[in-house]
Design an enzyme around this catalytic site. Structure first.
Site, PDB file in Angstrom:
ATOM      1  N   SER A 196     -38.431  29.770  11.357  1.00  0.00           N
ATOM      2  CA  SER A 196     -38.256  28.995  10.136  1.00  0.00           C
ATOM      3  C   SER A 196     -36.760  28.684   9.968  1.00  0.00           C
ATOM      4  CB  SER A 196     -38.844  29.745   8.937  1.00  0.00           C
ATOM      5  OG  SER A 196     -39.210  28.842   7.923  1.00  0.00           O
ATOM      6  N   ASP A 456     -48.966  23.821  11.026  1.00  0.00           N
ATOM      7  CA  ASP A 456     -47.783  24.185  10.244  1.00  0.00           C
ATOM      8  C   ASP A 456     -47.111  22.932   9.702  1.00  0.00           C
ATOM      9  OD1 ASP A 456     -45.541  25.315   9.141  1.00  0.00           O
ATOM     10  OD2 ASP A 456     -44.545  25.699  11.057  1.00  0.00           O
ATOM     11  N   HIS A 481     -47.583  28.735  10.834  1.00  0.00           N
ATOM     12  CA  HIS A 481     -46.136  28.906  10.787  1.00  0.00           C
ATOM     13  C   HIS A 481     -45.698  30.203  11.476  1.00  0.00           C
ATOM     14  CE1 HIS A 481     -42.313  27.780   9.000  1.00  0.00           C
ATOM     15  NE2 HIS A 481     -42.158  28.979   8.459  1.00  0.00           N
TER      16      HIS A 481
END
Length: 526
Positions: A196, A456, A481
């Site tokens: 991320s 995602d 994710h």
């Protein structure tokens, strides 16, 4: 720069406040409190799984925790102003268990918008790779998060020192200090990992300091800053109708219809009914609270898709079974509305929340709090970074958005002015600078591996196609994710297992190439 090490007490560590292997908060500012809480539950779930694993390891007389050391490094508060001599203490972790001295590689787990913890150097796919290659494992906490913050760090004037550029400079200083502390040389190949936001940092570290880190793995990394991130909601909608993960066209249609009916009920000023149906702590009498409510309801959908099948709230299949349940009859024109009410009840039941807090005034008040009482606090810092660098505002003004049109860019960016005094009009230039500085989703980087999952929403701001011979990608169909960052589990689909092998193959090639390059050098390695 003094360095202090303490062995972490193995038993005590198992019961410290929870933290996460995956630091996944790029969506906090753009959403209501529900998605934040779902994200925290995701963290806690991973931490609990890790605790159970290590409790079993301790019972088997294996002591992996004793190999973890904690260090603190005094970092310059401002790397770009030599006249500023102020510092902050940056926390990091080291695991030497698998390191093959003296020339084993170095695997750096880059911290993101939250605290690091022991499990960042004990579990995860990067740890599995380290075992295979004799790697020294490191994790470094991002400035102004966790314990790496001065007592007055959350004051608005001090947040000026919170940026990705300063964080990358921290990594460069950290690299130098670790190299000196462990007598490392150019034969110790550094590979960075992150997921991320920290995945973006991993890629950017390689891009800005290619002499320090040989290769980088960037999982679910939103490397492109974007003010109006309407694509996020659109991808959530695609997930809700994706039959391969339990969605359907009917499910998406019911979700759209439900939000239209909620809006219609609010427009008719039947605020008391809406508050009672959805179990709100407050009655949504004003537009700000109504927006908070609609965002919270959208968060249930967003959290479900982003963390599909992770056991946090419900899977896409479970959500769609509620929205499309054929057994429910005679609900009339309010059928979709009632199904959404049921989903909100499921959320409150599983999260043990008596009601949904939809007060915008309370949101602002909480964000204005500059005290640093809890190491897990990150909302104020991350919102500041989105206002100054990234945007990422998940709007719903696009006709394809399945949620409420109340989720406008104007409504979401208002927090920047309310909390930090940052003009909404200044945001486009700030975000344009970020993309100019890093290259957006067309970075001119080499030996960076971008990994993304098919469902995602953050893949829209990452690199999903090979842009050069060296900036390469792994795309995992129908996964969520940062799914690749966990160690392998029995229930993992074949596509995820295959992706992890691809990642390991890339890292193995990098290490072999680095070794060959060193052999060809005529000068001694320093």
């Amino acid at each position: 720069m003094p360095l202090s090490f303490q062995y972490l007490d193995a038993i005590k560590m198992l019961f410290l406040p929870t933290c996460s292997l995956l630091l996944l908060l790029p969506n906090v500012v753009n959403s209501g409190r529900i998605l934040l809480k779902i994200t925290q539950r995701f963290r806690d779930l991973h931490t609990q799984r890790n605790k159970e694993f290590f409790q079993t390891a301790l019972a088997d007389e294996h002591q992996p925790l004793q190999h973890v050391k904690e260090g603190v490094l005094d970092q310059p508060l401002d790397h770009f102003n030599r006249q500023n001599i102020n510092t902050f203490r940056q926390r990091f972790l080291v695991n030497e268990e698998y390191w093959q001295r003296p020339e084993g590689p170095v695997f750096l787990f880059v911290g993101g918008e939250g605290p690091i913890c022991k499990f960042d150097v004990l579990t995860g796919h990067h740890v599995d790779i380290a075992k295979e290659h004799g790697g020294l494992l490191l994790a470094v906490e991002h400035r102004f998060y966790g314990d790496s913050i001065n007592p007055d760090g959350l004051e608005t004037e001090n947040l000026a020192y919170l940026s990705s550029q300063q964080a990358l400079a921290d990594l460069a200083v950290f690299h130098q200090y670790i190299s000196e502390s462990f007598n490392l040389s150019c034969r110790n190949t550094w590979i960075s990992f992150g997921g991320s936001y920290s995945g973006s940092l991993s890629a950017w570290f390689r891009g800005k300091f290619p002499n320090l880190v040989y290769g980088a793995v960037a999982s679910s990394a939103p490397v492109k800053a974007k003010l109006d991130f309407s694509e996020y909601s659109n991808v959530v909608g695609l997930g809700l109708k994706n039959e391969a993960v339990g969605g359907s066209e009917e499910c998406l249609a019911k979700v759209r219809e439900a939000f239209v009916l909620v809006e219609a009920t609010l427009i008719s000023e039947n605020f008391t009914k809406v508050a009672a149906d959805f179990g709100c702590c407050q009655t949504p009498n004003n537009p700000d609270d109504q927006m908070e409510l609609m965002q919270s309801l959208a968060d249930i959908m967003m959290g479900t898709v982003q963390y599909n099948e992770e056991g946090v709230l419900m899977s896409i299949k479970e959500l769609c079974s509620v929205m499309s349940d054929k057994r429910e009859e005679n609900e009339g024109e309010m059928e979709a509305y009632n199904r959404l009410v049921k989903l909100s009840q499921i959320y409150r039941s599983t999260s043990n929340e008596p009601c949904l807090d939809i007060s915008h005034e309370k949101t602002v008040k909480d964000l204005l709090d500059t005290s640093h009482r809890h190491r897990r606090r990150s909302e104020r810092q991350w919102i500041y970074q989105t206002c100054t660098e990234f945007g990422f505002y998940q709007t719903c003004e696009d006709a394809t958005c399945p949620f409420s049109g109340m989720l406008t860019l104007q409504a979401q960016t208002k927090l920047c002015a309310e909390v930090f005094g940052i003009s909404q009009h200044s945001l486009p230039a700030r975000i344009a600078f970020t993309n100019s500085y890093y290259g957006g989703d067309h970075p001119q980087t080499t030996r960076v591996l971008y990994v993304n999952g098919g469902v995602d929403p953050w893949k829209e701001l990452s690199v999903v196609q090979d842009s050069t011979d060296e900036a390469q990608t792994v795309f995992i169909k129908n996964t969520a994710h940062c799914a690749d960052m966990s160690s392998q589990r029995l229930k993992d689909p074949h596509s995820l297992r295959k992706a992890r092998q691809e990642i390991e193959n890339h890292v193995t090639r990098w290490l072999k190439t680095a070794a060959l390059e060193q052999m060809k050098k005529s000068k001694p390695c320093l």
